[in-house]
Every structure is written in C-alpha cells, then in structure tokens.
Design a protein around this motif. Structure first.
Motif, short mmCIF file in Angstrom:
data_model
loop_
_atom_site.label_atom_id
_atom_site.label_comp_id
_atom_site.label_asym_id
_atom_site.label_seq_id
_atom_site.Cartn_x
_atom_site.Cartn_y
_atom_site.Cartn_z
N SER A 26 2.43 -21.34 25.92
CA SER A 26 2.42 -22.58 25.14
C SER A 26 1.15 -23.42 25.32
O SER A 26 0.88 -24.30 24.51
N GLU A 27 0.38 -23.15 26.37
CA GLU A 27 -0.84 -23.93 26.59
C GLU A 27 -1.91 -23.53 25.58
O GLU A 27 -2.10 -22.34 25.29
N ALA A 28 -2.61 -24.52 25.07
CA ALA A 28 -3.62 -24.29 24.03
C ALA A 28 -4.66 -23.26 24.47
O ALA A 28 -5.01 -22.36 23.69
N HIS A 29 -5.14 -23.37 25.71
CA HIS A 29 -6.17 -22.44 26.19
C HIS A 29 -5.65 -21.00 26.15
O HIS A 29 -6.37 -20.08 25.72
N ALA A 30 -4.42 -20.79 26.59
CA ALA A 30 -3.85 -19.44 26.58
C ALA A 30 -3.66 -18.94 25.15
O ALA A 30 -3.89 -17.76 24.86
N ILE A 31 -3.25 -19.83 24.26
CA ILE A 31 -3.07 -19.44 22.86
C ILE A 31 -4.41 -19.06 22.25
O ILE A 31 -4.52 -18.04 21.56
N VAL A 32 -5.45 -19.85 22.50
CA VAL A 32 -6.78 -19.53 21.98
C VAL A 32 -7.20 -18.14 22.46
O VAL A 32 -7.66 -17.31 21.67
N ASN A 33 -7.03 -17.87 23.74
CA ASN A 33 -7.43 -16.57 24.28
C ASN A 33 -6.62 -15.42 23.69
O ASN A 33 -7.17 -14.35 23.44
N ARG A 34 -5.34 -15.63 23.49
CA ARG A 34 -4.47 -14.55 23.01
C ARG A 34 -4.55 -14.36 21.49
O ARG A 34 -4.11 -13.33 20.99
N MET A 35 -5.10 -15.35 20.79
CA MET A 35 -5.10 -15.30 19.33
C MET A 35 -6.51 -15.16 18.73
O MET A 35 -6.69 -15.36 17.54
N MET A 36 -7.51 -14.82 19.54
CA MET A 36 -8.88 -14.73 19.03
C MET A 36 -9.01 -13.74 17.88
O MET A 36 -9.83 -13.92 16.99
N GLU A 72 -8.72 -26.09 15.58
CA GLU A 72 -9.52 -27.23 15.13
C GLU A 72 -9.88 -28.14 16.31
O GLU A 72 -11.03 -28.58 16.44
N GLU A 73 -8.91 -28.37 17.20
CA GLU A 73 -9.18 -29.19 18.39
C GLU A 73 -10.19 -28.50 19.30
O GLU A 73 -11.08 -29.15 19.86
N ALA A 74 -10.08 -27.19 19.47
CA ALA A 74 -11.01 -26.45 20.32
C ALA A 74 -12.42 -26.50 19.73
O ALA A 74 -13.41 -26.68 20.46
N SER A 75 -12.52 -26.38 18.43
CA SER A 75 -13.81 -26.45 17.76
C SER A 75 -14.43 -27.84 17.93
O SER A 75 -15.62 -27.97 18.21
N GLU A 76 -13.62 -28.86 17.77
CA GLU A 76 -14.10 -30.23 17.93
C GLU A 76 -14.56 -30.48 19.37
O GLU A 76 -15.61 -31.08 19.60
N ALA A 77 -13.81 -29.98 20.34
CA ALA A 77 -14.20 -30.13 21.75
C ALA A 77 -15.53 -29.44 22.02
O ALA A 77 -16.38 -29.96 22.75
#
Length: 180
Positions: A26-36, A72-77
């Motif tokens: 559920s954590e955003a970082h883990a989702i980003v990594n798993r969904m690249m 979108e949040e990751a891109s903005e960061a």
C-alpha cells in the motif's frame, strides 16, 4: 487510440493495483517500484485522452486512479528536488538513445509479463511462456551489458554511465525478483 483501448489499459492497471492491495502493498514507494512496467500505458492514457475521458476512466477504475495519482505525486516530487551539480541530462548519440528506449521497452515487457504470470497463481500452466520470458530476460541482460560496453567504448561521460548503471540496476533487480 480508441476509448476502448484506453479502457483496456486502465483495466490492466486497475487489476494489478487490486492484486497489490490483496498482497498488502500500500505504500506509494512500493507501488511505484512494483508498477514501473505500467508507466508507458499510463503515459498513453495521459496524453491520449481528454480531461472528461480521463475522469471517466478514473471513476470506472479506482486502482487506475490511485496509480495515476501516486505517479503524478512522484513526478512532482522529482521536479521539486533540489538540483545538484551532477544533475542534468546525459548526452547520448541518437543510436544510444534508441538502444536505451528499446532496453526500457523490453524491461517493461518483462516486468508486466512476470507480473501477469505471478498474478495468475499457477505458473505451471504457463511454463512455456515463463521459459520464453526467461530467454528474453537473459537476452535483455546481454543487450544491457553490450550497451554499457558501447557507451564506454564511445567515451561517454562518467556521470552518464552512472545514470545508466543506477537506472538499469533498479530495473534488473525488480525483474530478477519477479522472475525468482
């Protein structure tokens, strides 16, 4: 692309997000990594739909909406990061840009393929396809090594090699984990 094609892409993203939720991811970082592997599909939807179509897809597929919001949040960061002296685009020849794009495309194919087979729960049924992914994975690793050797032989700046090593190291680790 047609709206039906956008729907199909959004549905795939939604389905994988549901699988991750079921696994407790559920954590955003883990989702980003798993969904690249889904970034190219998200980009197609993002640039190919109108605001109304995007809102309709977001309502229809809540997992798609969550993924799009996280990306979108990751891109903005990333855009708001303080720049450092070594930041900046690495210069590659047109050939190397094309090879980079092909390596990234193949990595996305591998990630999505392994994720799909793992999501099915029964890898034995798909053993032939999993074996083919394994062959593609080995070829991708060989192509990646060849690409790095080509960059070194052409005298590409050390920071460009660092970028390549860092980016592809993360991809290779994720694919290896999915393949395992």
């Amino acid at each position: 692309m047609s709206m039906n094609e956008f729907r199909r892409l959004a549905a795939k993203i939604d389905q994988h997000m549901q699988q991750l939720a079921a696994q407790g991811v559920s954590e955003a970082h883990a989702i980003v990594n798993r969904m690249m592997g889904y970034v190219p599909d998200l980009h197609k939807i993002w640039v190919g739909t109108s605001d109304q179509q995007l809102m309709a897809l977001s309502r229809e597929y809540p997992g798609f909406y969550r993924y799009a919001h996280i990306m979108e949040e990751a891109s903005e960061a990333e855009r708001n990061k303080t720049s450092r002296p070594y930041d900046g685009p690495a210069e590659f020849s047109e050939e190397h840009k094309q090879r980079t794009a092909q390596l990234l495309l193949t990595a996305a194919t591998l990630e999505r393929g392994y994720q799909a087979f793992r999501g099915s729960g029964n890898l034995q049924v798909f053993q032939q396809q999993v074996n083919e992914l394994g062959r593609l994975h080995r070829q991708w690793l060989a192509d990646l090594d060849s690409f790095k050797d080509s960059l070194r032989a052409q005298g590409v700046e050390p920071r460009a090699l660092e970028y390549v090593n860092e980016a592809f190291r993360h991809l290779a680790e994720r694919i290896k984990q999915l393949a395992g």
